[in-house]
Structures are given as structure tokens and as C-alpha cells.
Design a protein around this motif. Structure first.
Motif, PDB file in Angstrom:
ATOM      1  N   ASP A 281       0.986  -1.070   0.000  1.00 23.77           N
ATOM      2  CA  ASP A 281       0.235  -0.007  -0.144  1.00 23.77           C
ATOM      3  C   ASP A 281       0.832   1.367  -0.248  1.00 23.77           C
ATOM      4  OD1 ASP A 281      -1.854   1.988   0.295  1.00 23.77           O
ATOM      5  OD2 ASP A 281      -2.794   1.010   2.168  1.00 23.77           O
ATOM      6  N   VAL A 282       0.691   1.840  -1.050  1.00 29.29           N
ATOM      7  CA  VAL A 282       1.491   3.322  -1.045  1.00 29.29           C
ATOM      8  C   VAL A 282       0.693   4.573  -0.564  1.00 29.29           C
ATOM      9  CG1 VAL A 282       2.601   2.564  -3.178  1.00 29.29           C
ATOM     10  CG2 VAL A 282       0.596   3.926  -3.351  1.00 29.29           C
ATOM     11  N   GLY A 283      -0.659   4.302  -0.012  1.00 36.73           N
ATOM     12  CA  GLY A 283      -1.147   5.358   0.632  1.00 36.73           C
ATOM     13  C   GLY A 283      -1.170   5.599   1.949  1.00 36.73           C
ATOM     14  N   THR A 284      -1.394   6.560   2.458  1.00 33.60           N
ATOM     15  CA  THR A 284      -1.543   6.872   4.019  1.00 33.60           C
ATOM     16  C   THR A 284      -2.833   6.129   4.685  1.00 33.60           C
ATOM     17  OG1 THR A 284      -2.457   9.130   3.850  1.00 33.60           O
ATOM     18  CG2 THR A 284       0.055   8.584   3.645  1.00 33.60           C
ATOM     19  N   LYS A 285      -2.766   6.076   5.816  1.00 32.41           N
ATOM     20  CA  LYS A 285      -4.064   5.899   6.436  1.00 32.41           C
ATOM     21  C   LYS A 285      -5.294   6.945   6.266  1.00 32.41           C
ATOM     22  CE  LYS A 285      -6.365   4.071  10.697  1.00 32.41           C
ATOM     23  NZ  LYS A 285      -5.939   3.725  12.302  1.00 32.41           N
ATOM     24  N   GLU A 286      -4.990   7.753   6.540  1.00 30.12           N
ATOM     25  CA  GLU A 286      -5.730   9.245   6.190  1.00 30.12           C
ATOM     26  C   GLU A 286      -6.120   9.216   4.927  1.00 30.12           C
ATOM     27  OE1 GLU A 286      -6.307  13.882   7.086  1.00 30.12           O
ATOM     28  OE2 GLU A 286      -4.197  12.762   7.216  1.00 30.12           O
ATOM     29  N   GLY A 287      -5.347   9.396   3.920  1.00 29.17           N
ATOM     30  CA  GLY A 287      -5.694   9.415   2.519  1.00 29.17           C
ATOM     31  C   GLY A 287      -6.631   8.253   1.995  1.00 29.17           C
ATOM     32  N   ASN A 288      -6.203   7.028   2.448  1.00 29.89           N
ATOM     33  CA  ASN A 288      -6.979   5.722   2.134  1.00 29.89           C
ATOM     34  C   ASN A 288      -8.477   6.140   2.689  1.00 29.89           C
ATOM     35  OD1 ASN A 288      -5.111   4.458   0.852  1.00 29.89           O
ATOM     36  ND2 ASN A 288      -4.538   3.039   2.435  1.00 29.89           N
ATOM     37  N   GLU A 289      -8.496   6.522   3.937  1.00 31.98           N
ATOM     38  CA  GLU A 289     -10.117   6.701   4.110  1.00 31.98           C
ATOM     39  C   GLU A 289     -10.726   7.976   3.612  1.00 31.98           C
ATOM     40  OE1 GLU A 289     -13.353   5.984   6.413  1.00 31.98           O
ATOM     41  OE2 GLU A 289     -11.489   4.670   6.469  1.00 31.98           O
ATOM     42  N   LYS A 290     -10.119   8.929   3.316  1.00 31.37           N
ATOM     43  CA  LYS A 290     -10.716  10.004   2.411  1.00 31.37           C
ATOM     44  C   LYS A 290     -11.141   9.739   1.148  1.00 31.37           C
ATOM     45  CE  LYS A 290      -8.657  14.002   4.744  1.00 31.37           C
ATOM     46  NZ  LYS A 290      -7.727  15.215   4.516  1.00 31.37           N
ATOM     47  N   ALA A 291     -10.121   8.623   0.488  1.00 29.18           N
ATOM     48  CA  ALA A 291     -10.669   8.137  -0.885  1.00 29.18           C
ATOM     49  C   ALA A 291     -11.933   7.285  -0.754  1.00 29.18           C
ATOM     50  CB  ALA A 291      -9.471   7.348  -1.296  1.00 29.18           C
ATOM     51  N   LYS A 292     -12.073   6.361   0.140  1.00 28.90           N
ATOM     52  CA  LYS A 292     -13.082   5.732   0.510  1.00 28.90           C
ATOM     53  C   LYS A 292     -14.474   6.825   0.533  1.00 28.90           C
ATOM     54  CE  LYS A 292     -12.361   1.991   2.725  1.00 28.90           C
ATOM     55  NZ  LYS A 292     -11.907   1.171   3.939  1.00 28.90           N
ATOM     56  N   VAL A 293     -14.175   7.437   1.475  1.00 29.08           N
ATOM     57  CA  VAL A 293     -15.491   8.345   1.688  1.00 29.08           C
ATOM     58  C   VAL A 293     -15.772   9.106   0.549  1.00 29.08           C
ATOM     59  CG1 VAL A 293     -16.336  10.332   2.924  1.00 29.08           C
ATOM     60  CG2 VAL A 293     -14.925   8.555   4.255  1.00 29.08           C
ATOM     61  N   ALA A 294     -14.785   9.734   0.034  1.00 24.94           N
ATOM     62  CA  ALA A 294     -15.205  10.286  -1.590  1.00 24.94           C
ATOM     63  C   ALA A 294     -15.978   9.427  -2.495  1.00 24.94           C
ATOM     64  CB  ALA A 294     -13.727  10.980  -2.103  1.00 24.94           C
ATOM     65  N   ALA A 295     -15.553   8.195  -2.564  1.00 29.91           N
ATOM     66  CA  ALA A 295     -16.000   7.250  -3.592  1.00 29.91           C
ATOM     67  C   ALA A 295     -17.421   6.896  -3.145  1.00 29.91           C
ATOM     68  CB  ALA A 295     -15.108   5.975  -3.597  1.00 29.91           C
ATOM     69  N   GLN A 296     -17.730   6.977  -2.092  1.00 28.75           N
ATOM     70  CA  GLN A 296     -19.094   6.812  -1.594  1.00 28.75           C
ATOM     71  C   GLN A 296     -19.904   7.876  -1.855  1.00 28.75           C
ATOM     72  OE1 GLN A 296     -18.748   5.622   2.652  1.00 28.75           O
ATOM     73  NE2 GLN A 296     -17.757   3.815   2.259  1.00 28.75           N
ATOM     74  N   GLU A 297     -19.358   8.942  -1.884  1.00 30.15           N
ATOM     75  CA  GLU A 297     -19.989  10.375  -1.937  1.00 30.15           C
ATOM     76  C   GLU A 297     -20.223  10.397  -3.546  1.00 30.15           C
ATOM     77  OE1 GLU A 297     -22.238  13.624  -1.513  1.00 30.15           O
ATOM     78  OE2 GLU A 297     -21.792  12.355   0.037  1.00 30.15           O
ATOM     79  N   LEU A 298     -19.460  10.055  -4.438  1.00 29.91           N
ATOM     80  CA  LEU A 298     -19.652  10.105  -5.906  1.00 29.91           C
ATOM     81  C   LEU A 298     -20.770   9.214  -6.170  1.00 29.91           C
ATOM     82  CD1 LEU A 298     -15.939  10.267  -7.024  1.00 29.91           C
ATOM     83  CD2 LEU A 298     -17.696  11.916  -7.443  1.00 29.91           C
ATOM     84  N   MET A 299     -20.652   8.009  -5.800  1.00 32.04           N
ATOM     85  CA  MET A 299     -21.925   6.881  -5.883  1.00 32.04           C
ATOM     86  C   MET A 299     -22.987   7.818  -5.496  1.00 32.04           C
ATOM     87  SD  MET A 299     -19.965   3.556  -4.553  1.00 32.04           S
ATOM     88  CE  MET A 299     -21.521   2.854  -4.034  1.00 32.04           C
TER      89      MET A 299
END
Length: 307
Positions: A281-299
Motif C-alpha cells: 500500500d502506497v497510501g496513507t491511512k488518512e488518504g485511504n480513508e478519505k478516498a473511500k469516503v469520497a468514492a461513496q459520495e460520488l456513488m
């Protein structure tokens, strides 16, 4: 595994229908069916306690990743009263035209779904696609060349256009993604941390041919459907020449969201399981969590605009 068409690791023998209560919230869990549709082992998740659904969304996992890694994404779709259809994306079988075979499976599964569940799914229904990694590319193939007239939207989460390259050839031809549309936004990938910056209806736009419903209707009319792509900081073996941003650069009628400081498996619930362990994993814990939340909002936005 090498000789199985659609076997997923660690899945117990099919229980045709089950529904559980969440002990923490006492909220009904989705009704889940595991059936064969069009010869493919398919998981159908129905919204709990919903007699009428708004539509169907295919949730396509990354290569060799268990569909259970996307339960949080699935639940966001179910909350909007859509049925969720998933199947294991085995990139080892079939050996030829693998991605296109999976793309055709999507269309064929939907055909059989309309017949078998005619009491729940309207015959005129279209369907949306949310895919991750290889599953995201499969979704783009469906919208591009397999079944564009019935696809209502695509959310491609960090797609990987490799083995073979079909959208990101620097020289030569690529499959179309509404490339002749002159209403496209700028080709720069936007940073997206929260998913709150875009107004509803701002997504752009695979083109599909609308079938004429009357003899005097223009049979060549194009109808645009939302097409959103995300990109992360990537992972082992993923070339920047063939990731989501590369797809967007060559197909600027799409819209691309960059999830910075996130790794390729950021959208999975548990890092992608055993498959994720093969990709540091090249992402940070915070970055991964933000990406997951942003993807859910896009959905949520795509589903809201699809009603």
C-alpha cells in the motif's frame, strides 16, 4: 483456481437466500442470493424490506479480489434502494479476451436477471456499473462497446487498462469513450478529497445510441450518460501510462477525480484481502480513508441523478 471460471476463494457453498440482523444496530442486513445467471456464479444483494427497487447496479471487484471486500460500497448502493449484482473477476480464466468476456457477462447476466426476476426488475430497465481496478476497466468496456444503450452510469475506481491495453494506447487506436463530444471539460484531473465540490448533474459523459421507440424518431440520436473515473497514487505494477488519469487524458469527455495519498486498494474494506497483500500500500491511512469516503459520495450523487 487456475481452471475455475468464476471460483472465489474462501466462499462457502451457496446458501441460496439469507438475511441476518446486525447485532450492533438491529438493522436488517440485505437479502443475498447466490445463483448462476448466464452460467456465471452471481451474488445478488437486495435492499432490505424494499418491495420496489429503483434499479440495478453492478459492483465489479478488482482482479481476484473477494466481493466481500466491497461490502461498504455495496451498502451505500443498497441504501438508495438499488439491487447490487456482483461476480468474482477471475483474470486467469478465460485465457483469451478475458476482460471482454467479463464485460459480456455483465450484459448477459442482466438479460437473465430481467427474465428470472421480472416481478422486481422492469423489462425496460438500464443498469449502472461501479467497478474497481480490473472491474473498473470491465465497466468501461461495457459502456464503450458491449452494451452502451443500457448503461445508465459508470463509476470507474482507479481503473487499470492493461493486459491488453484498450483505452490508453499512446500510438494507434483506442476504444471510444465519447471522444468526439465537444462539450467536455478540461483534461486536467481534479483533486477530490470529500466529493462535495461537484454540483449534481456535473458528471460527463459516455455517449450511447438510443434505440428509436417510434418510426419518426431520430435513430442516430446520442444520449449522454455519466462517466466518472478516480485515480490514486497507484500500486505495485500499475503503470501511470495506463491508469485512470491516463484514460481521462486520452478521453477528455470523462471526468476524473484524483484521490491523493491513497493507494490502489483504498476502496476495499480490508485492504483487498490476500490479493492486497501482494501489492504494498502506497497510501496513507488518512488518504485511504478519505478516498473511500469520497468514492461513496460520488456513488450517492450518481445514483441520485439516475432516479
Amino acid at each position: 483456481l487456475l481452471h475455475s471460471r468464476d471460483r472465489e476463494p474462501h466462499i462457502r457453498p451457496a446458501v441460496r437466500l439469507y438475511s441476518l440482523m446486525s447485532p450492533a444496530t438491529s438493522t436488517p442486513a440485505p437479502k443475498v442470493e447466490r445463483v448462476r445467471l448466464a452460467g456465471v456464479k452471481t451474488t445478488i444483494s437486495w435492499p432490505p424490506e424494499a418491495k420496489v427497487i429503483n434499479g440495478v447496479v453492478f459492483l465489479l471487484p478488482g482482479a481476484m479480489v473477494s466481493i466481500s471486500e466491497y461490502d461498504n460500497l455495496r451498502d451505500v448502493i443498497l441504501q438508495q434502494t438499488y439491487a447490487v449484482i456482483s461476480f468474482f473477476v477471475n483474470v486467469l480464466y478465460p485465457f483469451r479476451n478475458n476482460h471482454r468476456c467479463h464485460a459480456h457477462n455483465v450484459s448477459q447476466i442482466f438479460d437473465e436477471l430481467l427474465i428470472r426476476y421480472s416481478d422486481r426488475v422492469l423489462p425496460s430497465s438500464s443498469y449502472g456499473i461501479v467497478g474497481h481496478s480490473c472491474g473498473a476497466k470491465v465497466g468501461l468496456l461495457v459502456a464503450s462497446i458491449v452494451d452502451p444503450s443500457r448503461v445508465s452510469f459508470v463509476l470507474a475506481l482507479d481503473p487499470v487498462d492493461m493486459n491488453p491495453i484498450e483505452f490508453t494506447n499512446a500510438k494507434g487506436s483506442n476504444l471510444p469513450l465519447d471522444d468526439d463530444d465537444d462539450t467536455s471539460p478540461c483534461a486536467d484531473c481534479q483533486e477530490d478529497e470529500s466529493g462535495d465540490d461537484e454540483e449534481d448533474g456535473s458528471f460527463v459523459h459516455v455517449s450511447k445510441r438510443q434505440k428509436a421507440e417510434a418510426e419518426d424518431e431520430d435513430t442516430n440520436a446520442n444520449v449522454h450518460i455519466p462517466l466518472a473515473i478516480t485515480c490514486t497514487d497507484g500500486g505495485l505494477g500499475i503503470s501511470k501510462d495506463h491508469d485512470g488519469e491516463a484514460i481521462h487524458t486520452l478521453h477528455p469527455a470523462t471526468i476524473c477525480y484524483r484521490h491523493k495519498n491513497a493507494g490502489h486498494m483504498a476502496y476495499c474494506d480490508n485492504g483487498g484481502g490476500w490479493t492486497g497483500k501482494l501489492m504494498p500500500d502506497v497510501g496513507t491511512k488518512e488518504g485511504n480513508e478519505k478516498a473511500k469516503v469520497a468514492a461513496q459520495e460520488l456513488m450517492r450523487k450518481l445514483l441520485a441523478s439516475n432516479k
